[in-house]
Design a protein around this motif. Sequence first.
Motif, PDB file in Angstrom:
ATOM      1  N   LEU A   1       0.847  -1.194   0.000  1.00 55.52           N
ATOM      2  CA  LEU A   1       0.000   0.000   0.000  1.00 55.52           C
ATOM      3  C   LEU A   1       0.880   1.241   0.000  1.00 55.52           C
ATOM      4  N   THR A   2       0.743   2.031  -1.059  1.00 53.32           N
ATOM      5  CA  THR A   2       1.440   3.313  -1.182  1.00 53.32           C
ATOM      6  C   THR A   2       0.440   4.326  -1.726  1.00 53.32           C
ATOM      7  N   PRO A   3       0.728   5.622  -1.667  1.00 47.70           N
ATOM      8  CA  PRO A   3      -0.287   6.626  -2.028  1.00 47.70           C
ATOM      9  C   PRO A   3      -0.831   6.471  -3.441  1.00 47.70           C
ATOM     10  N   ASP A   4      -2.154   6.416  -3.549  1.00 48.29           N
ATOM     11  CA  ASP A   4      -2.873   6.384  -4.822  1.00 48.29           C
ATOM     12  C   ASP A   4      -4.362   6.556  -4.521  1.00 48.29           C
ATOM     13  N   HIS A   5      -5.105   7.033  -5.484  1.00 51.13           N
ATOM     14  CA  HIS A   5      -6.567   7.178  -5.380  1.00 51.13           C
ATOM     15  C   HIS A   5      -6.986   8.027  -4.172  1.00 51.13           C
ATOM     16  N   LEU A   6      -6.129   8.951  -3.759  1.00 52.48           N
ATOM     17  CA  LEU A   6      -6.483   9.748  -2.585  1.00 52.48           C
ATOM     18  C   LEU A   6      -7.522  10.810  -2.906  1.00 52.48           C
TER      19      LEU A   6
ATOM     20  N   HIS B   1     -10.261   8.546  -1.581  1.00 49.63           N
ATOM     21  CA  HIS B   1     -10.173   8.134  -0.175  1.00 49.63           C
ATOM     22  C   HIS B   1      -9.754   9.251   0.766  1.00 49.63           C
ATOM     23  N   GLN B   2      -9.180  10.328   0.208  1.00 46.13           N
ATOM     24  CA  GLN B   2      -8.776  11.512   0.981  1.00 46.13           C
ATOM     25  C   GLN B   2      -7.538  11.279   1.856  1.00 46.13           C
ATOM     26  N   THR B   3      -7.493  10.179   2.600  1.00 48.84           N
ATOM     27  CA  THR B   3      -6.342   9.918   3.467  1.00 48.84           C
ATOM     28  C   THR B   3      -5.849   8.500   3.258  1.00 48.84           C
ATOM     29  N   MET B   4      -4.585   8.253   3.615  1.00 53.53           N
ATOM     30  CA  MET B   4      -4.039   6.902   3.538  1.00 53.53           C
ATOM     31  C   MET B   4      -4.767   5.967   4.503  1.00 53.53           C
TER      32      MET B   4
ATOM     33  N   ASP C   1      -7.960   6.020   5.326  1.00 52.58           N
ATOM     34  CA  ASP C   1      -9.207   5.588   4.691  1.00 52.58           C
ATOM     35  C   ASP C   1      -8.923   4.604   3.557  1.00 52.58           C
ATOM     36  N   TYR C   2      -7.860   4.872   2.805  1.00 53.59           N
ATOM     37  CA  TYR C   2      -7.441   3.961   1.734  1.00 53.59           C
ATOM     38  C   TYR C   2      -7.150   2.576   2.308  1.00 53.59           C
ATOM     39  N   TYR C   3      -6.411   2.533   3.413  1.00 51.49           N
ATOM     40  CA  TYR C   3      -6.103   1.263   4.072  1.00 51.49           C
ATOM     41  C   TYR C   3      -7.368   0.568   4.564  1.00 51.49           C
ATOM     42  N   GLU C   4      -8.247   1.312   5.223  1.00 50.64           N
ATOM     43  CA  GLU C   4      -9.458   0.703   5.768  1.00 50.64           C
ATOM     44  C   GLU C   4     -10.340   0.131   4.653  1.00 50.64           C
ATOM     45  N   THR C   5     -10.364   0.801   3.511  1.00 48.41           N
ATOM     46  CA  THR C   5     -11.127   0.294   2.369  1.00 48.41           C
ATOM     47  C   THR C   5     -10.541  -1.034   1.895  1.00 48.41           C
ATOM     48  N   LYS C   6      -9.220  -1.089   1.747  1.00 50.94           N
ATOM     49  CA  LYS C   6      -8.567  -2.331   1.344  1.00 50.94           C
ATOM     50  C   LYS C   6      -8.798  -3.434   2.374  1.00 50.94           C
ATOM     51  N   ALA C   7      -8.782  -3.062   3.653  1.00 53.82           N
ATOM     52  CA  ALA C   7      -8.900  -4.048   4.725  1.00 53.82           C
ATOM     53  C   ALA C   7     -10.249  -4.763   4.727  1.00 53.82           C
ATOM     54  N   ARG C   8     -11.266  -4.146   4.102  1.00 58.61           N
ATOM     55  CA  ARG C   8     -12.578  -4.807   4.049  1.00 58.61           C
ATOM     56  C   ARG C   8     -12.499  -6.177   3.389  1.00 58.61           C
ATOM     57  N   LEU C   9     -11.631  -6.292   2.400  1.00 59.40           N
ATOM     58  CA  LEU C   9     -11.547  -7.552   1.651  1.00 59.40           C
ATOM     59  C   LEU C   9     -11.149  -8.695   2.563  1.00 59.40           C
ATOM     60  N   PHE C  10     -10.349  -8.408   3.575  1.00 57.15           N
ATOM     61  CA  PHE C  10      -9.816  -9.473   4.414  1.00 57.15           C
ATOM     62  C   PHE C  10     -10.826  -9.967   5.441  1.00 57.15           C
ATOM     63  N   GLU C  11     -11.948  -9.294   5.525  1.00 56.05           N
ATOM     64  CA  GLU C  11     -13.052  -9.789   6.346  1.00 56.05           C
ATOM     65  C   GLU C  11     -13.942 -10.747   5.554  1.00 56.05           C
ATOM     66  N   MET C  12     -13.657 -10.873   4.235  1.00 53.96           N
ATOM     67  CA  MET C  12     -14.484 -11.708   3.361  1.00 53.96           C
ATOM     68  C   MET C  12     -13.874 -13.080   3.097  1.00 53.96           C
ATOM     69  N   ALA C  13     -12.632 -13.313   3.562  1.00 50.55           N
ATOM     70  CA  ALA C  13     -11.943 -14.565   3.240  1.00 50.55           C
ATOM     71  C   ALA C  13     -12.502 -15.726   4.052  1.00 50.55           C
ATOM     72  N   ASP C  14     -12.882 -16.805   3.362  1.00 52.69           N
ATOM     73  CA  ASP C  14     -13.311 -18.015   4.054  1.00 52.69           C
ATOM     74  C   ASP C  14     -12.119 -18.785   4.612  1.00 52.69           C
ATOM     75  N   LYS C  15     -10.984 -18.674   3.916  1.00 49.28           N
ATOM     76  CA  LYS C  15      -9.809 -19.440   4.328  1.00 49.28           C
ATOM     77  C   LYS C  15      -8.672 -18.486   4.662  1.00 49.28           C
ATOM     78  N   HIS C  16      -7.580 -18.532   3.888  1.00 48.99           N
ATOM     79  CA  HIS C  16      -6.378 -17.801   4.257  1.00 48.99           C
ATOM     80  C   HIS C  16      -6.349 -16.365   3.748  1.00 48.99           C
ATOM     81  N   ALA C  17      -5.737 -15.512   4.547  1.00 49.93           N
ATOM     82  CA  ALA C  17      -5.265 -14.217   4.072  1.00 49.93           C
ATOM     83  C   ALA C  17      -3.776 -14.367   3.787  1.00 49.93           C
ATOM     84  N   ILE C  18      -3.328 -13.862   2.639  1.00 43.46           N
ATOM     85  CA  ILE C  18      -1.929 -13.936   2.233  1.00 43.46           C
ATOM     86  C   ILE C  18      -1.357 -12.533   2.336  1.00 43.46           C
TER      87      ILE C  18
END
Length: 501
Positions: free
Chosen positions: A202-207, A210-213, A215-232
Amino acid sequence: MRLKELLCKVEYELIRGNLSQNIEAVQFDSREVRQAGTLFVAVDGFETDGHRYIADAVAAGATAVIVERDVPEASAATVIRVADSRLALAEVAAALYDYPTERLQLIGITGTNGKTSTSMMLKSIYEHSGESMGCVSTLGTYIGQDVTEQRHTTPESLELQRLFRQMVDAGLRHCVMEVSSHALHLQRVAGCRLDRVVFTNLTPDHLELHQTMEDYYETKARLFEMADKHAILNGDDPYGRRLIARCRERDAEYITYGIEADADLRASDIRYSETHSDYMLRTPSGAIAIRVPLPGIINVYNSLAAIACAYADDVSLPAIQRGLAALSGIKGRFEVVHQDEELKVIVDFAHTEDGLEQALRTLRPYVRGRLIVVFGVYADRGEAGQAKRQAMGRVADRWSDLAIVTSDNSKHRTMDTFLREIRSAMGRGSHLVYPDRREAIEQAIRLSRRGDVILLAGKGHEQTQQIGSERIPFCEAEIVRICLAEQQQHAMARYANSLLT
């Protein structure tokens, strides 16, 4: 399918109408409503609000509409109100296509850089282990031997579920999907069941979105609540380490990879070259030599992400080794479009500060002459866009010998201001400005000398340049070929003239 069945996972309020009616089609663009029995989902988008076009949709055949607020224009149709139309669209789309991701081992890859390369590496690994893999990528959608282009890295949910259904019908059991932060923000992957999810960096993009890094991180982090098995997870990335901590708190399964960190899968004894990288992969199951047919540390990390994902699915280390070694290159990712004794020209998708720095630093050790970069910055107006433009200007100024600043999908933007913002951060380094991207490429080639390397950064695989509302054909490899051919013709003409004088 009956409307009530389509809504079975949607939280809604029936304002009026009949939930027992048959629905023949679902649309969120009123212009695509072409038959009676259509369910129209009114989505409030970036450019316009679908609620404004409900009357048009009903006139064209929509017999039911999903809305977020009261709309008297829909009196002739069944009206369902929801809190989030995009979420409802995703859940309806999954139901419409009979939940295809329940029949796929779906892998989601997210991060700022490396999603496409990691996806292609993973696809190659699976195919060389005897398993076909579908792919939803910036490069397009791959279903067997068929490849179709798409507008977004992650398509809208209605299109996405249709693609998954095609994969299931084609007999595929595995799929890898790039998941952009826009897709997570806009609920495009809601309704998907994911086996594993992968984080690259994760590096600065689409701000501008998302306005802030954070918020950008928290948006990405949503995906990891959807994994049935492993997070890589990338254990060397600071945001990757935050995700590791979250997984621990939730007692979720995860696998780490890295170079510096004490990761589950680690690369050691790395040897870089101009065309590839070799390293020793160390895993809990043993060690094996790996060759990645792409240069640079970024592709060591991308390969580790793909390896860790395959390893979590019990793909053997020899199959992983074969799959990576067999990769013949990735379109628009360190793609050499011309090379001879005089000049080398490379096309790469590097379009962020970090991506551009990684590309230039990867090339620098192998440049005999000068390193020339042609780049533009696609970013919106405002502080976030200005910060991105200036950051990329600083990177180009530091790591190249000659930077040529140009446009990149200017759309409706006035380029003069943007180009000035880039130049304002470039200090005293050697740089030129050519707003026309074709002219910038031509000038880079004309100014090149023996031993130079030219990096055309930003567009990568893209075959168009968007100016205003029009998409103009724009293939950088073809532009390079034509320019070099013209140069050769001019040189031959000059030589012929010299013989006559």
